[in-house]
Design a protein around this motif. Structure first.
Motif, mmCIF file in Angstrom:
data_model
loop_
_atom_site.group_PDB
_atom_site.id
_atom_site.type_symbol
_atom_site.label_atom_id
_atom_site.label_comp_id
_atom_site.label_asym_id
_atom_site.label_seq_id
_atom_site.Cartn_x
_atom_site.Cartn_y
_atom_site.Cartn_z
ATOM 1 N N ALA A 46 -19.568 -12.909 68.196
ATOM 2 C CA ALA A 46 -20.974 -13.100 67.833
ATOM 3 C C ALA A 46 -21.585 -11.805 67.309
ATOM 4 N N LYS A 47 -21.256 -10.697 67.942
ATOM 5 C CA LYS A 47 -21.797 -9.409 67.504
ATOM 6 C C LYS A 47 -21.258 -9.041 66.121
ATOM 7 N N ILE A 48 -19.986 -9.315 65.877
ATOM 8 C CA ILE A 48 -19.387 -9.034 64.571
ATOM 9 C C ILE A 48 -20.079 -9.860 63.491
ATOM 10 N N TYR A 49 -20.296 -11.151 63.759
ATOM 11 C CA TYR A 49 -20.977 -11.997 62.779
ATOM 12 C C TYR A 49 -22.403 -11.517 62.510
ATOM 13 N N LYS A 50 -23.079 -11.089 63.551
ATOM 14 C CA LYS A 50 -24.454 -10.595 63.380
ATOM 15 C C LYS A 50 -24.464 -9.316 62.540
ATOM 16 N N LEU A 51 -23.531 -8.411 62.808
ATOM 17 C CA LEU A 51 -23.458 -7.162 62.046
ATOM 18 C C LEU A 51 -23.099 -7.427 60.586
ATOM 19 N N LYS A 60 -24.598 -4.400 58.257
ATOM 20 C CA LYS A 60 -24.414 -3.140 58.981
ATOM 21 C C LYS A 60 -22.953 -2.774 59.197
ATOM 22 N N ILE A 61 -22.043 -3.691 58.875
ATOM 23 C CA ILE A 61 -20.624 -3.437 59.047
ATOM 24 C C ILE A 61 -19.939 -3.747 57.709
ATOM 25 N N PRO A 62 -19.005 -2.914 57.271
ATOM 26 C CA PRO A 62 -18.375 -3.146 55.965
ATOM 27 C C PRO A 62 -17.424 -4.343 55.989
ATOM 28 N N CYS A 63 -17.649 -5.291 55.076
ATOM 29 C CA CYS A 63 -16.762 -6.443 54.953
ATOM 30 C C CYS A 63 -16.891 -7.035 53.554
ATOM 31 N N LYS A 64 -15.945 -7.883 53.220
ATOM 32 C CA LYS A 64 -15.970 -8.610 51.953
ATOM 33 C C LYS A 64 -15.763 -10.074 52.272
ATOM 34 N N ASN A 79 -15.093 -18.731 52.126
ATOM 35 C CA ASN A 79 -15.847 -18.765 53.387
ATOM 36 C C ASN A 79 -15.296 -17.795 54.421
ATOM 37 N N LYS A 80 -14.343 -16.961 54.026
ATOM 38 C CA LYS A 80 -13.692 -16.066 54.980
ATOM 39 C C LYS A 80 -14.212 -14.641 54.849
ATOM 40 N N LEU A 81 -14.380 -13.999 55.982
ATOM 41 C CA LEU A 81 -14.734 -12.580 56.009
ATOM 42 C C LEU A 81 -13.448 -11.775 56.051
ATOM 43 N N VAL A 82 -13.380 -10.731 55.231
ATOM 44 C CA VAL A 82 -12.197 -9.881 55.183
ATOM 45 C C VAL A 82 -12.639 -8.448 55.457
ATOM 46 N N PHE A 83 -11.922 -7.785 56.361
ATOM 47 C CA PHE A 83 -12.259 -6.424 56.754
ATOM 48 C C PHE A 83 -11.128 -5.479 56.381
ATOM 49 N N SER A 84 -11.483 -4.309 55.889
ATOM 50 C CA SER A 84 -10.504 -3.264 55.633
ATOM 51 C C SER A 84 -10.346 -2.460 56.925
ATOM 52 N N ARG A 85 -9.125 -2.329 57.401
ATOM 53 C CA ARG A 85 -8.887 -1.591 58.640
ATOM 54 C C ARG A 85 -9.417 -0.164 58.535
ATOM 55 N N LYS A 86 -9.178 0.482 57.398
ATOM 56 C CA LYS A 86 -9.616 1.865 57.209
ATOM 57 C C LYS A 86 -11.150 1.967 57.268
ATOM 58 N N GLU A 87 -11.838 1.041 56.572
ATOM 59 C CA GLU A 87 -13.307 1.063 56.558
ATOM 60 C C GLU A 87 -13.887 0.766 57.936
ATOM 61 N N ILE A 88 -13.289 -0.185 58.644
ATOM 62 C CA ILE A 88 -13.782 -0.536 59.981
ATOM 63 C C ILE A 88 -13.596 0.620 60.954
#
Length: 66
Positions: free
Chosen positions: A10-15, A20-24, A28-37
């Motif tokens: 829930a916190k990840i979805y809110k961010l 406030k959190i880097p994602c692409k 309908n899918k959220l994709v995160f870069s390990r380096k950016e996170i």
């Protein structure tokens, strides 16, 4: 959890919804870069002030209260 930053889904979805959190998004899918996170998480856990700055601020405020 592996890197020491446990949080809930829930916190990840809110961010992500507030940007406030880097994602692409791909469809309908959220994709995160390990380096950016990991960089983002490191910046979130850094102390905001240096201890010398805090000491100086406290000394100034103590002088004003006289």
């Amino acid at each position: 959890k592996e890197y020491g930053y446990p949080t809930s889904k829930a916190k990840i979805y809110k961010l992500t919804s507030t940007g406030k959190i880097p994602c692409k998004t791909y469809g309908n899918k959220l994709v995160f870069s390990r380096k950016e996170i990991l960089l983002w998480a490191e910046n979130q856990t850094r102390p905001r002030h240096d201890s010398s700055e805090i000491s100086l601020t406290l000394a100034r405020s103590a002088r004003r209260k006289r």
